[in-house]
Write a protein that holds these residues in place. Structure first.
Motif, short mmCIF file in Angstrom:
data_model
loop_
_atom_site.label_atom_id
_atom_site.label_comp_id
_atom_site.label_asym_id
_atom_site.label_seq_id
_atom_site.Cartn_x
_atom_site.Cartn_y
_atom_site.Cartn_z
N UNK A 186 0.84 -1.20 0.00
CA UNK A 186 0.00 0.00 0.00
C UNK A 186 0.88 1.25 0.00
N UNK A 187 1.93 1.24 0.82
CA UNK A 187 2.82 2.40 0.90
C UNK A 187 3.45 2.70 -0.46
N UNK A 188 3.88 1.67 -1.16
CA UNK A 188 4.46 1.87 -2.49
C UNK A 188 3.43 2.45 -3.45
N UNK A 195 10.79 1.20 4.32
CA UNK A 195 12.03 0.87 5.00
C UNK A 195 11.93 -0.54 5.58
N UNK A 196 13.06 -1.21 5.69
CA UNK A 196 13.06 -2.57 6.23
C UNK A 196 14.31 -2.80 7.06
N UNK A 215 14.13 -6.11 -3.12
CA UNK A 215 13.25 -5.47 -4.11
C UNK A 215 13.39 -3.95 -4.15
N UNK A 216 14.24 -3.41 -3.27
CA UNK A 216 14.50 -1.98 -3.33
C UNK A 216 14.10 -1.16 -2.13
N UNK A 217 13.54 -1.80 -1.10
CA UNK A 217 13.24 -1.06 0.13
C UNK A 217 14.54 -0.57 0.75
N UNK A 218 14.48 0.54 1.45
CA UNK A 218 15.67 1.13 2.04
C UNK A 218 16.05 0.36 3.31
N UNK A 219 17.28 -0.12 3.35
CA UNK A 219 17.77 -0.88 4.49
C UNK A 219 17.98 0.06 5.67
#
Length: 304
Positions: A186-188, A195-196, A215-219
């Motif tokens: 939903x956020x995307x 963030x993850x 998949x590209x979330x910010x670490x």
């Protein structure tokens, strides 16, 4: 046409519930921007200010010792810098996130998939936490009227509200089929940051956030990762051990953020069990260590 508005208003007043429509100025600005924004919100407590920065935090209901250490490490500095935590009042990651804010007497927002009256609140074990959220300046939010039970489909839909209230969503510990990943999607879709927090590769509850990172979330490994990404000025907390005695320093030097069993601490510090127990109690009181269960202790703060 079949609704008795006067009876409904009386019932809302009885339970301390207010309503805000999407046409009202008080309606949360970011939420108004999402597809299928709820036309009407029920709430208890205080809605966030227009300029209030909110961060959604979601994850597993079966939080591990690792998750209990990670959450305060990342969230405490964000809360101290004025960010409001949004979550779903569920067991595990949700509850701990709310509790961190409540413990600092800072507002936090719980989005529910049921009515906001005490008898409908889910889970019932968190009615006390819900009331603490209200008492510390936060609020409970739902798109459902009084008496609406916590149906399964309601929770999927409410996730769009959790992410929609916030500038970003942080995922901490969840499986590959977790509802937390629905919130991230939903956020995307809402063009918000995701963030993850990475986890140990062999843990099932690490698969969700680790895959998001692929998949590209910010670490994220510290609060500054989020503050920097959002171009927010802020300071995270680092602590020097200046108020500890020699034996306390000895024990603290043997600890890490994951947890160390007391039998290993006895061996590495060469302290007897009674003395070690007393020192660990003092370190807990000073906020330096945390009992993670099963006879293990871990650092709670980054120490220079």
């Amino acid at each position: 046409n079949s609704i008795d508005l006067e009876a409904e208003a009386t019932m809302l007043e009885k339970h301390g519930i207010q309503i805000v429509s999407i046409a009202d100025e008080q309606y949360p600005i970011l939420l108004k921007q999402i597809p299928q924004a709820p036309p009407l919100l029920y709430y208890r407590g205080v809605l966030p200010e227009k300029d209030q920065l909110c961060l959604s935090v979601v994850g597993t209901r079966k939080i591990s010792g690792y998750g209990r250490i990670v959450l305060p490490t990342i969230l405490d500095p964000l809360i101290n810098n004025g960010m409001t935590i949004v979550s779903g009042l569920a067991y595990g990651i949700d509850a701990v996130s709310h509790q961190l804010a409540v413990s600092k007497h800072r507002p936090t927002i719980a989005v529910l998939g049921c009515g906001l009256d005490d008898s409908s609140l889910y889970p019932q074990n968190h009615v006390l936490l819900a009331n603490q959220i209200i008492e510390t300046g936060g609020c409970l939010i739902s798109e459902h009227p009084i008496g609406r039970p916590a149906l399964k489909q309601n929770f999927v839909a409410r996730n769009r509200i959790i992410s929609g209230l916030s500038i970003g969503t942080l995922v901490v510990e969840c499986g590959l089929k977790s509802g937390a990943l629905i919130t991230a999607r939903y956020a995307l879709d809402q063009n918000r940051s995701v963030y993850a927090v990475p986890g140990p590769i062999y843990n099932d509850t690490s698969k969700g956030p680790n895959n998001l990172i692929k998949l590209g979330a910010k670490l994220v490994t510290e609060a500054n990762d989020i503050l920097s990404d959002l171009n927010l000025a802020g300071t995270t907390e680092e602590f020097e051990i200046t108020n500890l005695n020699e034996q306390e320093c000895l024990v603290a030097d043997q600890l890490n953020f994951e947890g160390v069993p007391t039998d290993i601490l006895i061996r590495t510090t060469k302290l007897d069990p009674a003395t070690l127990g007393s020192i660990l109690t003092m370190l807990e009181m000073k906020g330096v260590v945390r009992n993670t269960g099963n006879g293990q202790y871990a650092l709670t703060k980054k120490i220079k």
